[in-house]
Design a protein around this motif. Structure first.
Motif, PDB file in Angstrom:
ATOM      1  N   MET A   1      11.017 -36.067  38.691  1.00  0.00           N
ATOM      2  CA  MET A   1      12.185 -36.756  39.615  1.00  0.00           C
ATOM      3  C   MET A   1      12.094 -36.792  40.933  1.00  0.00           C
ATOM      4  SD  MET A   1      15.342 -35.769  36.938  1.00  0.00           S
ATOM      5  CE  MET A   1      16.435 -36.171  37.943  1.00  0.00           C
ATOM      6  N   ASP A   2      11.871 -35.383  41.549  1.00  0.00           N
ATOM      7  CA  ASP A   2      11.698 -35.334  42.978  1.00  0.00           C
ATOM      8  C   ASP A   2      10.411 -36.272  43.352  1.00  0.00           C
ATOM      9  OD1 ASP A   2      13.735 -33.664  42.926  1.00  0.00           O
ATOM     10  OD2 ASP A   2      12.544 -31.685  43.023  1.00  0.00           O
ATOM     11  N   HIS A   3       9.463 -36.324  42.702  1.00  0.00           N
ATOM     12  CA  HIS A   3       8.463 -37.151  43.129  1.00  0.00           C
ATOM     13  C   HIS A   3       8.771 -38.604  43.225  1.00  0.00           C
ATOM     14  CE1 HIS A   3       4.121 -38.165  44.052  1.00  0.00           C
ATOM     15  NE2 HIS A   3       4.236 -39.178  42.756  1.00  0.00           N
ATOM     16  N   LEU A   4       9.487 -39.117  42.208  1.00  0.00           N
ATOM     17  CA  LEU A   4       9.919 -40.775  42.187  1.00  0.00           C
ATOM     18  C   LEU A   4      10.991 -40.863  43.082  1.00  0.00           C
ATOM     19  CD1 LEU A   4       9.753 -43.389  40.959  1.00  0.00           C
ATOM     20  CD2 LEU A   4      11.173 -42.573  39.197  1.00  0.00           C
ATOM     21  N   GLN A   5      11.589 -39.774  43.355  1.00  0.00           N
ATOM     22  CA  GLN A   5      12.982 -40.020  44.253  1.00  0.00           C
ATOM     23  C   GLN A   5      12.358 -40.088  45.550  1.00  0.00           C
ATOM     24  OE1 GLN A   5      16.266 -40.174  43.737  1.00  0.00           O
ATOM     25  NE2 GLN A   5      16.430 -40.829  45.697  1.00  0.00           N
ATOM     26  N   ALA A   6      11.271 -39.324  45.877  1.00  0.00           N
ATOM     27  CA  ALA A   6      10.729 -39.200  47.372  1.00  0.00           C
ATOM     28  C   ALA A   6       9.905 -40.609  47.395  1.00  0.00           C
ATOM     29  CB  ALA A   6       9.581 -38.395  47.308  1.00  0.00           C
ATOM     30  N   LYS A   7       9.271 -41.362  46.489  1.00  0.00           N
ATOM     31  CA  LYS A   7       8.721 -42.686  46.541  1.00  0.00           C
ATOM     32  C   LYS A   7       9.838 -43.665  46.747  1.00  0.00           C
ATOM     33  CE  LYS A   7       4.586 -41.395  46.666  1.00  0.00           C
ATOM     34  NZ  LYS A   7       3.847 -41.818  47.984  1.00  0.00           N
ATOM     35  N   ILE A   8      10.971 -43.622  46.177  1.00  0.00           N
ATOM     36  CA  ILE A   8      12.024 -44.745  46.396  1.00  0.00           C
ATOM     37  C   ILE A   8      12.723 -44.576  47.703  1.00  0.00           C
ATOM     38  CG2 ILE A   8      14.294 -45.267  45.427  1.00  0.00           C
ATOM     39  CD1 ILE A   8      13.390 -44.472  42.797  1.00  0.00           C
ATOM     40  N   LEU A   9      12.741 -43.410  48.207  1.00  0.00           N
ATOM     41  CA  LEU A   9      13.235 -43.172  49.395  1.00  0.00           C
ATOM     42  C   LEU A   9      12.210 -43.736  50.674  1.00  0.00           C
ATOM     43  CD1 LEU A   9      14.887 -39.556  49.345  1.00  0.00           C
ATOM     44  CD2 LEU A   9      16.109 -41.831  49.693  1.00  0.00           C
ATOM     45  N   GLU A  10      11.020 -43.728  50.438  1.00  0.00           N
ATOM     46  CA  GLU A  10       9.928 -43.994  51.117  1.00  0.00           C
ATOM     47  C   GLU A  10      10.047 -45.572  51.052  1.00  0.00           C
ATOM     48  OE1 GLU A  10       4.919 -43.937  51.673  1.00  0.00           O
ATOM     49  OE2 GLU A  10       6.119 -42.382  50.554  1.00  0.00           O
ATOM     50  N   ILE A  11       9.902 -46.233  49.903  1.00  0.00           N
ATOM     51  CA  ILE A  11      10.512 -47.769  49.777  1.00  0.00           C
ATOM     52  C   ILE A  11      11.519 -48.033  50.708  1.00  0.00           C
ATOM     53  CG2 ILE A  11      11.338 -49.359  48.375  1.00  0.00           C
ATOM     54  CD1 ILE A  11       9.250 -48.211  46.008  1.00  0.00           C
ATOM     55  N   GLY A  12      12.613 -47.538  50.432  1.00  0.00           N
ATOM     56  CA  GLY A  12      13.814 -47.804  51.465  1.00  0.00           C
ATOM     57  C   GLY A  12      13.519 -47.688  52.753  1.00  0.00           C
ATOM     58  N   SER A  13      12.980 -46.872  53.404  1.00  0.00           N
ATOM     59  CA  SER A  13      12.425 -46.543  54.765  1.00  0.00           C
ATOM     60  C   SER A  13      11.656 -47.653  54.993  1.00  0.00           C
ATOM     61  CB  SER A  13      11.977 -45.270  54.876  1.00  0.00           C
ATOM     62  OG  SER A  13      11.332 -45.097  56.194  1.00  0.00           O
ATOM     63  N   THR A  14      10.671 -48.304  54.064  1.00  0.00           N
ATOM     64  CA  THR A  14       9.850 -49.415  54.554  1.00  0.00           C
ATOM     65  C   THR A  14      10.785 -50.562  54.668  1.00  0.00           C
ATOM     66  OG1 THR A  14       8.219 -48.473  53.382  1.00  0.00           O
ATOM     67  CG2 THR A  14       7.729 -50.671  53.990  1.00  0.00           C
ATOM     68  N   ILE A  15      11.407 -50.717  53.584  1.00  0.00           N
ATOM     69  CA  ILE A  15      12.360 -52.184  53.693  1.00  0.00           C
ATOM     70  C   ILE A  15      13.154 -52.344  54.704  1.00  0.00           C
ATOM     71  CG2 ILE A  15      14.361 -53.347  52.435  1.00  0.00           C
ATOM     72  CD1 ILE A  15      13.191 -52.103  49.730  1.00  0.00           C
ATOM     73  N   TYR A  16      13.983 -51.109  55.203  1.00  0.00           N
ATOM     74  CA  TYR A  16      14.520 -51.128  56.439  1.00  0.00           C
ATOM     75  C   TYR A  16      14.023 -50.865  57.614  1.00  0.00           C
ATOM     76  CZ  TYR A  16      18.185 -52.014  52.699  1.00  0.00           C
ATOM     77  OH  TYR A  16      19.004 -52.128  51.625  1.00  0.00           O
ATOM     78  N   SER A  17      12.963 -51.065  57.817  1.00  0.00           N
ATOM     79  CA  SER A  17      12.479 -50.986  59.111  1.00  0.00           C
ATOM     80  C   SER A  17      11.497 -52.272  59.666  1.00  0.00           C
ATOM     81  CB  SER A  17      11.144 -49.816  59.331  1.00  0.00           C
ATOM     82  OG  SER A  17      10.157 -50.005  58.310  1.00  0.00           O
ATOM     83  N   THR A  18      11.635 -52.649  60.911  1.00  0.00           N
ATOM     84  CA  THR A  18      11.017 -53.682  61.427  1.00  0.00           C
ATOM     85  C   THR A  18       9.589 -53.557  61.762  1.00  0.00           C
ATOM     86  OG1 THR A  18      11.380 -52.993  63.566  1.00  0.00           O
ATOM     87  CG2 THR A  18      13.190 -54.304  62.705  1.00  0.00           C
ATOM     88  N   PRO A  19       8.753 -54.738  61.759  1.00  0.00           N
ATOM     89  CA  PRO A  19       7.260 -54.561  62.063  1.00  0.00           C
ATOM     90  C   PRO A  19       6.783 -53.520  62.966  1.00  0.00           C
ATOM     91  CG  PRO A  19       8.032 -56.825  61.548  1.00  0.00           C
ATOM     92  CD  PRO A  19       9.186 -55.831  61.602  1.00  0.00           C
ATOM     93  N   ASP A  20       7.457 -53.315  64.135  1.00  0.00           N
ATOM     94  CA  ASP A  20       7.152 -52.426  65.286  1.00  0.00           C
ATOM     95  C   ASP A  20       7.489 -50.953  64.854  1.00  0.00           C
ATOM     96  OD1 ASP A  20       9.950 -52.281  65.389  1.00  0.00           O
ATOM     97  OD2 ASP A  20       9.930 -53.175  67.503  1.00  0.00           O
TER      98      ASP A  20
END
Length: 134
Positions: free
Chosen positions: A61-80
């Motif tokens: 669960m922790d491994h999947l949660q970390a990946k989902i958080l990484e996706i969220g970080s990627t989604i809400y960041s700009t190209p720079d």
């Protein structure tokens, strides 16, 4: 009992993953999608195995949660690499010399002196007559 709670949390996490992928597939890099898909499959496998332990379930669960958080970080960041939240906050700062209105201050003349100093009982029920309008 703890395993039942973990399985319920894991099912919610799996649904969360599916929602995130469905709603943001075009904004997630393929490599991250693959890594998160592997974490998803690992959790599914852990849930379906007969001899699962609390620790193995938590680790999956922790491994999947970390990946989902990484996706969220990627989604809400700009190209720079800067955060959209950070940019929004900076863009809302007032320019030098301009002032934002302070909406927390009382408006003069809105209430009489007696009304503005009256204490209200927060637990009191207010009753009123009303008429339904079609």
């Amino acid at each position: 009992k703890q395993m039942v709670i973990l399985k319920n949390q894991a099912e919610g996490l799996l649904r969360n993953y599916e929602d995130v992928i469905r709603d943001n597939a075009d904004r997630i890099p393929e490599q991250l999608k693959a890594q998160t898909g592997e974490a998803f499959a690992r959790l599914r496998e852990t849930m379906s195995s007969r001899g699962i332990t609390v620790d193995s379930m938590k680790a999956s669960m922790d491994h999947l949660q970390a990946k989902i958080l990484e996706i969220g970080s990627t989604i809400y960041s700009t190209p720079d690499g800067s955060s959209l939240v950070h940019e929004t906050t900076n863009s809302q700062e007032p320019e030098r010399g301009s002032q934002k209105p302070d909406h927390s201050l009382p408006v003069p003349g809105l209430f009489s002196e007696e009304e503005s100093t009256q204490d209200f009982d927060s637990d009191a029920t207010i009753t009123a007559d009303y008429e339904a309008i079609d």
